[in-house]
Design a protein around this motif. Sequence first.
Motif, PDB file in Angstrom:
ATOM      1  N   LEU A  27       0.827  -1.209   0.000  1.00 15.82           N
ATOM      2  CA  LEU A  27       0.000   0.000   0.000  1.00 15.82           C
ATOM      3  C   LEU A  27       0.861   1.260   0.000  1.00 15.82           C
ATOM      4  CD1 LEU A  27      -2.808  -1.086   2.492  1.00 15.82           C
ATOM      5  CD2 LEU A  27      -2.980  -0.835   0.010  1.00 15.82           C
ATOM      6  N   ARG A  32      -0.059   5.187  -0.504  1.00 17.41           N
ATOM      7  CA  ARG A  32      -0.790   5.381   0.753  1.00 17.41           C
ATOM      8  C   ARG A  32       0.177   5.681   1.895  1.00 17.41           C
ATOM      9  NH1 ARG A  32      -5.538   2.035   0.743  1.00 17.41           N
ATOM     10  NH2 ARG A  32      -5.688   2.306   3.012  1.00 17.41           N
ATOM     11  N   GLU A 348      -9.521  -4.349   9.170  1.00 19.00           N
ATOM     12  CA  GLU A 348      -9.753  -3.818   7.825  1.00 19.00           C
ATOM     13  C   GLU A 348     -10.249  -2.373   7.879  1.00 19.00           C
ATOM     14  OE1 GLU A 348     -12.452  -6.741   6.355  1.00 19.00           O
ATOM     15  OE2 GLU A 348     -10.857  -8.031   5.559  1.00 19.00           O
ATOM     16  N   LEU A 351      -7.268  -0.159   8.622  1.00 18.71           N
ATOM     17  CA  LEU A 351      -6.382  -0.061   7.468  1.00 18.71           C
ATOM     18  C   LEU A 351      -7.001   0.813   6.374  1.00 18.71           C
ATOM     19  CD1 LEU A 351      -3.733  -0.904   6.117  1.00 18.71           C
ATOM     20  CD2 LEU A 351      -4.895  -2.955   5.285  1.00 18.71           C
ATOM     21  N   ASN A 352      -8.272   0.595   6.088  1.00 14.99           N
ATOM     22  CA  ASN A 352      -8.915   1.295   4.970  1.00 14.99           C
ATOM     23  C   ASN A 352      -9.292   2.734   5.298  1.00 14.99           C
ATOM     24  OD1 ASN A 352      -8.799  -0.999   3.306  1.00 14.99           O
ATOM     25  ND2 ASN A 352     -10.713  -1.799   4.159  1.00 14.99           N
ATOM     26  N   GLU A 353      -9.688   2.978   6.554  1.00 10.84           N
ATOM     27  CA  GLU A 353     -10.185   4.310   6.920  1.00 10.84           C
ATOM     28  C   GLU A 353      -9.159   5.147   7.686  1.00 10.84           C
ATOM     29  OE1 GLU A 353     -12.987   5.306   5.703  1.00 10.84           O
ATOM     30  OE2 GLU A 353     -13.464   3.337   4.868  1.00 10.84           O
ATOM     31  N   ASP A 355      -5.574   4.195   7.641  1.00 11.98           N
ATOM     32  CA  ASP A 355      -4.218   3.926   7.127  1.00 11.98           C
ATOM     33  C   ASP A 355      -3.291   3.463   8.256  1.00 11.98           C
ATOM     34  OD1 ASP A 355      -4.818   4.435   4.501  1.00 11.98           O
ATOM     35  OD2 ASP A 355      -4.115   6.501   4.527  1.00 11.98           O
TER      36      ASP A 355
END
Length: 394
Positions: A27, A32, A348, A351-353, A355
Motif C-alpha cells: 500500500l 498510501r 480492515e 487499514l482502509n479508513e 491507514d
Amino acid sequence: MSLSVSQRMAAVRPSATGAVLALATELRAAGRDIISLGAGEPDFDTPRHIKNAAIAAIDAGETKYTPIDGTAELKAAIQRKFVRDNQLDYAAAEILVTSGAKQALFNLCIALLGPGDEAIIPAPYWVSYPDMVRLAGAEPVLIEAGIEQDFKITPAQLSAALTDKTKLFILNSPSNPTGASYTQTELQALGKVLEQHTGVVTASDDIYEHIHWADDPFVSFATACPTLHDRIVTTNGVSKAYAMTGWRIGYAAGPEALIAAMKTVQSQSTSNPCSISQAAAVAALDGDQAPVTEMTTAYRARHDYIVAALNDLEGFECRPGEGTFYAFPKVAGAMQLKGFATDLELVELLLNEADVACVPGSAFGTPHYLRLSFACSMDSLQEAVKRMKRALAA
C-alpha cells in the motif's frame, strides 16, 4: 497441469504478521501513507560496534562455511551470556546456533515431535507455534488465558491439559503478543506440575528477555526450575534486543541428545548460519550493553503512552505489559459498537479508513483482540492513535 502440495500443508497457514507487513509495504508503494503497527521489528539501527565486528569479519575473510552448530567463538559467547544473565551453565555440545530463533524452535519440533504427539501452547501465542507443531505431524493443544487472568495460564490449567501424548510445552515470557511476563514464583508453580510428567520437554522462548521492565526481574524457566534442567530447551537470539532482525542469528541450549538431533535437522536444511552474522553476534553478546538499555527505555516510554491511549478509545481494554514492544487490547466492545462479528473486520476498518496496519488477535489464537507493535517512533504512535480515534468515531 495442476500440482498438489503435501497433505500436511492443508493445516498450515502463512504467517499473519508477515502478511500484514507485506500488505503495508504494497500500500505504501501505491502511495498510501500507511503507519504499520504490525511488524515486530525494532525501528532502531544495529549498534555501531556490532556492525564494525561484521565489517572486520568480512575484511578478515570469514566468509566460508562454519560448523553446522555455530562457530566456537559464538558458542563460547553464548555460554558466557547464560552464566552472566541466567546463572545457567551449558557445555558447547548443549548449544546450537541457528538462522534466527524461529529456526531453533522449528528444529526442536521436527526433532522431538511426530504423529500422535501433542504440544501444549498457551493462547495468546506467537503465530508460528501451532503450525510448527503441525508441520512436525503433531497436534497443538491450546490453553486459553485472556486478559481476565493477565494472559498467563495457571498450574491447574496446565495440569488439566497434560496427557500421556504430551511431548512438548511451549512457554514465551515476556510474551509476544501480550507483553505479559511470568514471575519466578509463577514459573516455579508451573514447574511443580511438570515435575510429575517426565516425558515432557519445555521450550522456553526467551527472545524478549532484555526488553523487560517489570518490578520482578526477568527469570528464565530453566533458572526458576533447576530440577527440570535436563528437560528444558531455552531458545533466544539477537534479533530483538540488539535490533538485528535481518542478521538472522538465534540459538538454543538444552539436553545434549536433543540438541544433537536438532543439529541433524539443521544439517539437512540450512546448514550453518551466516558466518558474518555469527561474528556480529559475538560482539552483540560480549560487547557494550548500553544500547540495549537505551532501546528498552524508549520502548517503555512508548508502552506507557500507547496503553493509556488505547484505554482512552471507546470499546478498548488494554492491560499494561511487563516487556516486549507489543500492546494487545481487547476490542470486543469496539467491535460491538461498529457491528463487527470478527476482529479482522476491525483491522480492515483501521487499514482502509485510518491507514493504520495492525494484526487481528485471532491470528494469535485469541479472537476479539488486536496486536499493535510500538517498535516505531513516538510521533508515529501518536498519529496512529489520532487516526484510529477518528475512524472509530465515524
